[in-house]
Write a protein that holds these residues in place. Structure first.
Motif, PDB file in Angstrom:
ATOM      1  N   LYS A 138       3.590 -11.961  -6.713  1.00 22.71           N
ATOM      2  CA  LYS A 138       3.861 -10.522  -6.762  1.00 22.71           C
ATOM      3  C   LYS A 138       2.739  -9.738  -6.091  1.00 22.71           C
ATOM      4  CE  LYS A 138       5.843  -9.088 -10.439  1.00 22.71           C
ATOM      5  NZ  LYS A 138       6.151  -8.658 -11.827  1.00 22.71           N
ATOM      6  N   ASN A 139       1.521 -10.177  -6.283  1.00 23.51           N
ATOM      7  CA  ASN A 139       0.389  -9.491  -5.664  1.00 23.51           C
ATOM      8  C   ASN A 139       0.413  -9.674  -4.139  1.00 23.51           C
ATOM      9  OD1 ASN A 139      -2.252  -8.078  -5.908  1.00 23.51           O
ATOM     10  ND2 ASN A 139      -3.035  -9.993  -5.065  1.00 23.51           N
ATOM     11  N   SER A 140       0.718 -10.883  -3.679  1.00 24.53           N
ATOM     12  CA  SER A 140       0.783 -11.160  -2.242  1.00 24.53           C
ATOM     13  C   SER A 140       1.952 -10.439  -1.586  1.00 24.53           C
ATOM     14  CB  SER A 140       0.896 -12.668  -2.004  1.00 24.53           C
ATOM     15  OG  SER A 140      -0.225 -13.362  -2.509  1.00 24.53           O
ATOM     16  N   LYS A 142       2.920  -7.543  -1.816  1.00 24.18           N
ATOM     17  CA  LYS A 142       2.641  -6.158  -1.451  1.00 24.18           C
ATOM     18  C   LYS A 142       2.404  -5.988   0.055  1.00 24.18           C
ATOM     19  CE  LYS A 142       0.521  -5.267  -5.971  1.00 24.18           C
ATOM     20  NZ  LYS A 142      -0.753  -4.984  -6.697  1.00 24.18           N
ATOM     21  N   GLU A 143       2.008  -7.074   0.715  1.00 26.47           N
ATOM     22  CA  GLU A 143       1.730  -7.003   2.149  1.00 26.47           C
ATOM     23  C   GLU A 143       3.001  -7.048   2.994  1.00 26.47           C
ATOM     24  OE1 GLU A 143      -1.783  -9.153   3.714  1.00 26.47           O
ATOM     25  OE2 GLU A 143      -1.693 -10.230   1.801  1.00 26.47           O
ATOM     26  N   LYS A 146       9.836  -4.397   2.696  1.00 28.23           N
ATOM     27  CA  LYS A 146      10.926  -4.443   1.725  1.00 28.23           C
ATOM     28  C   LYS A 146      12.132  -5.198   2.267  1.00 28.23           C
ATOM     29  CE  LYS A 146      12.712   0.079   3.201  1.00 28.23           C
ATOM     30  NZ  LYS A 146      13.900  -0.482   3.891  1.00 28.23           N
TER      31      LYS A 146
END
Length: 232
Positions: A138-140, A142-143, A146
């Motif tokens: 989930k953190n990765s 963000k890069e 969509k």
């Protein structure tokens, strides 16, 4: 009675044909089990003697002669909401990229992927698969755009040995799978590795060109298949 038997055999022949075609399919996991051991033995010797040219040749030979044109298995991943996601749920051709949070992507690689995902969102399903926990994935994520489907498999949970064995422990990572609409593997590629002093623009341009070339090959193959289906 004779006419009835003739009709029966004709219908049996038609009904049996799709089954025969189905049985002729070789799936990715099957192709790996047949050819991976010999590749690993030769590749191990090549890299032991730092013969990277030989190692790259062996990888390309495995892909081109043994894995290409096999059919991708209906592998199961997990969405960022921890829900099961199966590969066959995606109906368009697929560009599947495997990553991990501890992998360092090339400069400009993710911007190139994001731009192409925006450009081809109506024609290609982009999937980024992380070998990580849900929180790390989930953190990765963000890069990424969509327009990209980010999924993960957490090896530490020991719940998905089939997908881990076939997609992670077989060919390493990062790896890209180019998959046509009928689930046939058009190509398998390693990411582009650039010199340390390469600029972000150089990386972006090379990654953009390489990924778009792969996307074009998938779309052309699907167009030819559609024309053939119409002709038949």
């Amino acid at each position: 009675m004779r006419k009835f038997l003739l009709l029966f055999f004709i219908l049996a022949g038609f009904s049996g044909q799709p089954q025969a075609e189905k049985n002729d399919k070789v799936y990715f996991s099957e192709a790996l089990s047949m050819h991976l051991p010999k590749y690993e033995e030769k590749a191990k010797d090549a890299y032991r003697f730092n013969d990277y040219k030989r190692g790259h040749f062996l990888f390309d030979s495995l892909v081109n002669n043994c894995l290409r044109n096999s059919y991708i298995d209906n592998f199961r991943f997990y969405s960022l909401k921890k829900k099961p996601v199966q590969l066959y749920q995606f109906k368009k051709p697929v560009y599947l990229i495997t990553y991990a949070s501890w992998c360092i992507q090339g400069k400009g690689e993710i911007p190139a992927i994001n731009k192409l995902a925006e450009k081809y969102e109506n024609q290609i399903d982009f999937i980024v698969l992380f070998w990580d926990s849900a929180d790390m994935a989930k953190n990765s994520a963000k890069e990424f755009s969509k327009n990209i489907n980010v999924v993960y498999v957490d090896e530490r949970k020991n719940a998905d040995p089939f997908v881990i064995k076939n997609l992670k422990h077989s060919l390493g990572l990062p790896i890209s799978f180019l998959i046509s609409g009928d689930r046939r593997i058009e190509d398998i590629r390693r990411s582009i590795f650039l010199p340390y002093n390469a600029t972000a623009k150089e990386s972006y341009d090379l990654n953009y060109e390489s990924i778009e070339e792969g996307i074009s090959s998938i779309l052309i193959t699907d167009q030819h298949k559609d024309v053939a289906d119409i002709s038949n």
